[in-house]
Design an enzyme around this catalytic site. Structure first.
Site, mmCIF file in Angstrom:
data_model
loop_
_atom_site.group_PDB
_atom_site.id
_atom_site.type_symbol
_atom_site.label_atom_id
_atom_site.label_comp_id
_atom_site.label_asym_id
_atom_site.label_seq_id
_atom_site.Cartn_x
_atom_site.Cartn_y
_atom_site.Cartn_z
ATOM 1 N N THR A 28 0.844 -1.184 0.000
ATOM 2 C CA THR A 28 0.000 0.000 0.000
ATOM 3 C C THR A 28 0.885 1.241 0.000
ATOM 4 O O THR A 28 1.935 1.260 0.635
ATOM 5 C CB THR A 28 -0.974 0.023 1.196
ATOM 6 O OG1 THR A 28 -1.766 1.219 1.145
ATOM 7 C CG2 THR A 28 -0.257 -0.033 2.523
ATOM 8 N N GLU A 29 0.453 2.257 -0.755
ATOM 9 C CA GLU A 29 1.329 3.402 -0.974
ATOM 10 C C GLU A 29 1.598 4.216 0.290
ATOM 11 O O GLU A 29 2.533 5.013 0.309
ATOM 12 C CB GLU A 29 0.776 4.301 -2.073
ATOM 13 C CG GLU A 29 -0.576 4.906 -1.794
ATOM 14 C CD GLU A 29 -1.173 5.529 -3.043
ATOM 15 O OE1 GLU A 29 -1.263 6.769 -3.083
ATOM 16 O OE2 GLU A 29 -1.539 4.787 -3.974
ATOM 17 N N ASN A 30 0.805 4.021 1.341
ATOM 18 C CA ASN A 30 1.114 4.726 2.583
ATOM 19 C C ASN A 30 2.124 3.969 3.439
ATOM 20 O O ASN A 30 2.431 4.386 4.550
ATOM 21 C CB ASN A 30 -0.162 5.036 3.382
ATOM 22 C CG ASN A 30 -0.963 3.806 3.731
ATOM 23 O OD1 ASN A 30 -1.112 2.915 2.921
ATOM 24 N ND2 ASN A 30 -1.501 3.754 4.936
ATOM 25 N N HIS B 200 6.809 6.626 3.413
ATOM 26 C CA HIS B 200 6.016 6.886 2.214
ATOM 27 C C HIS B 200 6.904 6.969 0.966
ATOM 28 O O HIS B 200 6.554 6.458 -0.105
ATOM 29 C CB HIS B 200 5.268 8.212 2.423
ATOM 30 C CG HIS B 200 4.078 8.382 1.552
ATOM 31 N ND1 HIS B 200 3.346 9.543 1.500
ATOM 32 C CD2 HIS B 200 3.474 7.548 0.675
ATOM 33 C CE1 HIS B 200 2.351 9.423 0.647
ATOM 34 N NE2 HIS B 200 2.401 8.219 0.123
#
Length: 212
Positions: free
Chosen positions: A47-49, A86
Site C-alpha cells: 500500500t502506498e502509505n 512513504h
C-alpha cells in the site's frame, strides 16, 4: 453496485493473483481483494502509505486507526507485515517492483489506456494520488469497475474521453458483467459472469470483442 456483486468481483480478481506476487490494491473496490486472497498462497500486498505483507479488513469494533490502507480503511495485519516511509513505498511503485496493481476506473480504452482520476467536470477536485505511478510502474494493471456508467454507457470504450492516467497500461478488466483481457491484437472476453450471451455483451461495447 451492491455488496454481493462487489465482493464477487473482488473474489474473481483474487483468484488470478499468483503465488509470490507483489500486489498494490488501489482505493475503493480494489481494497476488497485483500479479503479474498487464498491463505495458502504467499502473496505480498503493498500500500502506498507504507505497508508490505498481508492484511484483511479490521473487525467492526476492533479498529486501530493507526493501521489503515491507502483508502483510510482500518485493517488487521497478518504476521510478517512491515512498515516503511512513504517515499520508500513510492520507490517500490516507480521502480518496477510490483507485479500487479488493482485499480478502479472511470474509463478504459480498447488499447488499455486508463482514465481513473478525473471526470473533467469543472467542479470536480483533481486527485490523481499515486495512480500514475502505479499505472507505469506495475508490470500488470488490473482494473475493477462496473461495465456501464450511471447513464447506461460502457466504460470500456474505443478511446477515453476523460483525462488520461496512463497509456496502454491496462492488461485486464474485471466488471460485474464480464472479464476482459486487453492484448496487442484486441480485447478478448475471458468470462461472462452474468446471464447474457456473447452477442448481448457485444451490443454493450462500442468496438468489436474477441473470444479466447
Amino acid at each position: 453496485m451492491n455488496f454481493e456483486v462487489r465482493n464477487n468481483i473482488a473474489s474473481r480478481v483474487a483468484r488470478d493473483i499468483p503465488e509470490g506476487a507483489y500486489v498494490n490494491l488501489g482505493i475503493g473496490l480494489p481494497t476488497l481483494v485483500a479479503n479474498h486472497l487464498d491463505t495458502n498462497k504467499d502473496i505480498f500486498l503493498h500500500t502506498e502509505n507504507g505497508i508490505l505483507g498481508r492484511w484483511t479488513a479490521a473487525e467492526e469494533g476492533k479498529e486501530d486507526w493507526d493501521l489503515i490502507n491507502a483508502g483510510k480503511e482500518a485493517i488487521q495485519l497478518l504476521s510478517g507485515s512491515a512498515f516503511f516511509h512513504h517515499a520508500d513505498s513510492f520507490g517500490m511503485m516507480r521502480g518496477g517492483h510490483l507485479d500487479i496493481c488493482v485499480l478502479g476506473a472511470y474509463q478504459v480504452s480498447a488499447e488499455g489506456d486508463l482514465a481513473n482520476w478525473h471526470t473533467g467536470n469543472k467542479d470536480a477536485i483533481p486527485a490523481v494520488g499515486g495512480a500514475m505511478d502505479l499505472a507505469v510502474g506495475a508490470k500488470n494493471v488490473f482494473v475493477i469497475m462496473e461495465l456501464l456508467s450511471k447513464n447506461g454507457f460502457s466504460k470500456l470504450i474505443q478511446e477515453c474521453t476523460y483525462p488520461i492516467t496512463g497509456l496502454k497500461c491496462v492488461s485486464r478488466v474485471y466488471t460485474d458483467v464480464a472479464t476482459f483481457d486487453i492484448r496487442n491484437d484486441g480485447v478478448y472476453v475471458l468470462e461472462i459472469v452474468s446471464n447474457m450471451t456473447f452477442s448481448d455483451l457485444q451490443k454493450l461495447i462500442p468496438f468489436s470483442l474477441k473470444t479466447v
